[in-house]
Write a protein that holds these residues in place. Structure first.
Motif, mmCIF file in Angstrom:
data_model
loop_
_atom_site.group_PDB
_atom_site.id
_atom_site.type_symbol
_atom_site.label_atom_id
_atom_site.label_comp_id
_atom_site.label_asym_id
_atom_site.label_seq_id
_atom_site.Cartn_x
_atom_site.Cartn_y
_atom_site.Cartn_z
ATOM 1 N N HIS A 236 41.120 41.610 21.875
ATOM 2 C CA HIS A 236 40.319 42.820 21.718
ATOM 3 C C HIS A 236 40.954 43.801 20.732
ATOM 4 C CE1 HIS A 236 37.736 41.687 25.094
ATOM 5 N NE2 HIS A 236 38.826 41.325 25.724
ATOM 6 N N ALA A 237 42.254 43.620 20.451
ATOM 7 C CA ALA A 237 42.960 44.496 19.518
ATOM 8 C C ALA A 237 44.033 43.679 18.805
ATOM 9 C CB ALA A 237 43.571 45.679 20.250
ATOM 10 N N PRO A 238 43.633 42.732 17.976
ATOM 11 C CA PRO A 238 44.600 41.806 17.372
ATOM 12 C C PRO A 238 45.624 42.464 16.456
ATOM 13 C CG PRO A 238 42.424 41.575 16.370
ATOM 14 C CD PRO A 238 42.251 42.449 17.571
ATOM 15 N N ASP A 239 45.346 43.677 15.993
ATOM 16 C CA ASP A 239 46.282 44.361 15.095
ATOM 17 C C ASP A 239 47.360 45.141 15.841
ATOM 18 O OD1 ASP A 239 44.904 43.404 12.878
ATOM 19 O OD2 ASP A 239 43.588 45.154 12.794
ATOM 20 N N TRP A 240 47.256 45.209 17.165
ATOM 21 C CA TRP A 240 48.273 45.910 17.943
ATOM 22 C C TRP A 240 49.333 44.902 18.383
ATOM 23 C CZ3 TRP A 240 44.650 49.162 21.635
ATOM 24 C CH2 TRP A 240 43.931 50.085 20.849
ATOM 25 N N PRO A 241 50.553 45.001 17.875
ATOM 26 C CA PRO A 241 51.561 43.968 18.145
ATOM 27 C C PRO A 241 52.150 44.074 19.554
ATOM 28 C CG PRO A 241 52.527 45.749 16.877
ATOM 29 C CD PRO A 241 51.052 46.055 16.974
ATOM 30 N N PRO A 242 52.610 42.958 20.100
ATOM 31 C CA PRO A 242 53.313 43.006 21.389
ATOM 32 C C PRO A 242 54.626 43.781 21.269
ATOM 33 C CG PRO A 242 52.591 40.770 20.879
ATOM 34 C CD PRO A 242 52.402 41.580 19.626
ATOM 35 N N LEU A 243 54.913 44.611 22.245
ATOM 36 C CA LEU A 243 56.177 45.341 22.244
ATOM 37 C C LEU A 243 57.354 44.374 22.306
ATOM 38 C CD1 LEU A 243 55.383 48.316 24.667
ATOM 39 C CD2 LEU A 243 55.237 48.247 22.184
ATOM 40 N N ALA A 244 57.121 43.198 22.898
ATOM 41 C CA ALA A 244 58.194 42.207 23.012
ATOM 42 C C ALA A 244 58.679 41.725 21.647
ATOM 43 C CB ALA A 244 57.714 41.024 23.851
ATOM 44 N N ASN A 245 57.885 41.920 20.591
ATOM 45 C CA ASN A 245 58.346 41.555 19.252
ATOM 46 C C ASN A 245 59.543 42.393 18.832
ATOM 47 O OD1 ASN A 245 56.203 39.809 19.190
ATOM 48 N ND2 ASN A 245 55.049 40.883 17.599
ATOM 49 N N VAL A 246 59.618 43.618 19.381
ATOM 50 C CA VAL A 246 60.693 44.547 19.038
ATOM 51 C C VAL A 246 61.673 44.707 20.191
ATOM 52 C CG1 VAL A 246 61.206 46.928 18.336
ATOM 53 C CG2 VAL A 246 59.144 45.788 17.476
ATOM 54 N N ILE A 247 61.150 44.650 21.418
ATOM 55 C CA ILE A 247 61.971 44.822 22.616
ATOM 56 C C ILE A 247 61.910 43.516 23.414
ATOM 57 C CG2 ILE A 247 62.398 46.243 24.655
ATOM 58 C CD1 ILE A 247 60.714 48.440 23.375
ATOM 59 N N PRO A 248 62.841 42.607 23.212
ATOM 60 C CA PRO A 248 62.805 41.321 23.914
ATOM 61 C C PRO A 248 62.744 41.497 25.433
ATOM 62 C CG PRO A 248 64.435 41.266 22.161
ATOM 63 C CD PRO A 248 63.972 42.699 22.275
ATOM 64 N N GLY A 249 61.869 40.731 26.063
ATOM 65 C CA GLY A 249 61.755 40.780 27.512
ATOM 66 C C GLY A 249 60.768 41.802 28.037
ATOM 67 N N PHE A 250 60.158 42.574 27.138
ATOM 68 C CA PHE A 250 59.216 43.608 27.588
ATOM 69 C C PHE A 250 57.851 42.961 27.828
ATOM 70 C CE2 PHE A 250 56.405 47.102 27.790
ATOM 71 C CZ PHE A 250 57.147 48.219 28.081
ATOM 72 N N GLU A 251 57.387 43.015 29.069
ATOM 73 C CA GLU A 251 56.075 42.451 29.410
ATOM 74 C C GLU A 251 55.561 43.063 30.698
ATOM 75 O OE1 GLU A 251 53.320 40.057 31.633
ATOM 76 O OE2 GLU A 251 55.471 39.996 32.099
ATOM 77 N N VAL A 252 54.343 43.562 30.666
ATOM 78 C CA VAL A 252 53.644 44.054 31.855
ATOM 79 C C VAL A 252 52.187 43.617 31.735
ATOM 80 C CG1 VAL A 252 52.922 46.050 33.204
ATOM 81 C CG2 VAL A 252 55.158 46.082 32.068
ATOM 82 N N THR A 253 51.729 42.800 32.664
ATOM 83 C CA THR A 253 50.328 42.368 32.675
ATOM 84 C C THR A 253 49.633 43.009 33.868
ATOM 85 O OG1 THR A 253 50.862 40.250 31.637
ATOM 86 C CG2 THR A 253 48.756 40.409 32.800
ATOM 87 N N ALA A 254 48.628 43.794 33.597
ATOM 88 C CA ALA A 254 47.892 44.484 34.667
ATOM 89 C C ALA A 254 46.731 43.618 35.145
ATOM 90 C CB ALA A 254 47.386 45.828 34.160
#
Length: 327
Positions: A236-254
């Motif tokens: 839905h927002a392909p241009d918004w990068p995952p934070l994990a690309n910059v902060i390894p291990g960062f993941e929250v799935t709601a």
């Protein structure tokens, strides 16, 4: 079947459809007259939240299916425990339901004297879907990337002010500071819309927003997205990068789920489970799911309770890692 997170996310990517459970004739008879009066769907978040938007859309579809009123009732406050406690203490007759998010399973790690047990006091009915949340700053912020915001956080003399309006966004704000290596003062709000208001007003430096509302605010030009909390970019927002690309291990799935008080008739639970899954797949529900940018999985009813239990354990570990003590 004992679920782990990998298996669950595998279901989501595969969009697996599980067969309906067989129905005992006596239980089917007990549920045949349901619903015979209006059903309340309690949302422990304020109006405008992702949970509220999806619930209102689902209530409309359930009303069309059952030819009976399904009413959305907002009961926000105390990190969703007010509305959740209300449903836990309601009659187990199928006429008071809870639409819950991650705070449902994280509350035992946040509050010492919780008035309910998310596993023992509820019967899960259906999983509505999953979605990432989004790191956002003011539209006129000088920061256009996560790297720039982190660099600023390391250079300034005082902590960044990070607002949160739910348990998932609380942990996201904490982990952003912890894993990003910057000091963050976490500012609590009654709900995500309240945090957004203060971000627009310049009272906080950043907040995390469910992706549906994030898309709305970005399109309006009021806020700017820096990245998503999922391991991959959202379709839905392909241009918004995952934070994990910059902060390894960062993941929250709601995620969102519908539950009833414990001891609700199993036949009513099955009837609602099947009806909700039909509604989620209906074209009429499409615009609501698109607004929330949510992906609806179809999960077998017997697997929902183990999933809830596993999520309670997972979030207990995350709160422990974050150093957040029950209050």
């Amino acid at each position: 079947m004992k679920l782990n997170r990998r298996n669950f996310l595998g279901w989501l990517s595969a969009a697996t459809v599980f067969p309906a459970l067989s129905v005992n004739p006596a239980r089917a008879s007990a549920a045949s007259a349901y619903p015979a009066q209006p059903v309340r769907m309690v949302v422990p978040f304020p109006p405008g939240s992702a949970t509220d938007i999806v619930t209102r859309g689902l209530a409309k579809e359930l009303q069309a299916e059952f030819k009976e009123s399904f009413v959305t009732e907002n009961r926000p406050g105390a990190q969703t425990t007010i509305g959740t406690t209300y449903v836990a203490q309601s009659a187990p007759d199928g006429y008071t339901l809870l639409v819950a998010a991650l705070s449902f399973v994280s509350s035992p790690s946040e509050f010492k004297d919780l008035a309910y047990d998310p596993v023992a006091d509820f019967e899960p009915i259906a999983l509505l879907g999953t979605f990432p949340i989004v790191l956002m700053v003011k539209a006129d912020s000088p920061f256009n990337t996560v790297e720039e915001l982190l660099a600023h956080g390391k250079e300034r003399s005082k902590p960044l002010m990070g607002g949160y309006g739910s348990s998932s966004t609380r942990v996201a704000a904490n982990r952003f500071g912890q894993l990003g290596g910057i000091p963050v003062t976490e500012v609590p709000y009654k709900g995500i819309p309240n945090a957004v208001t203060d971000l627009i007003g310049g009272f906080i430096d950043f907040t995390f927003v469910d992706i549906g509302n994030a898309l709305t605010h970005a399109k309006s030009g009021r806020l700017k997205a820096l990245g998503v909390t999922s391991l991959e970019a959202s379709p839905h927002a392909p241009d918004w990068p995952p934070l994990a690309n910059v902060i390894p291990g960062f993941e929250v799935t709601a995620w969102l789920t519908v539950l009833a008080p414990a001891n609700t008739d199993a036949a009513i639970i099955e009837k609602l489970h099947e009806a909700i899954n039909r509604c989620l797949q209906s074209p009429a529900m499409g615009p609501t799911l698109a607004t929330a940018a949510m992906t609806p999985p179809t999960v077998a009813l017997p697997d929902l309770k183990p999933f809830i239990n596993d999520e309670v354990q997972k979030w207990a570990q995350r709160f422990k890692e974050a150093g957040i003590e029950p209050q």
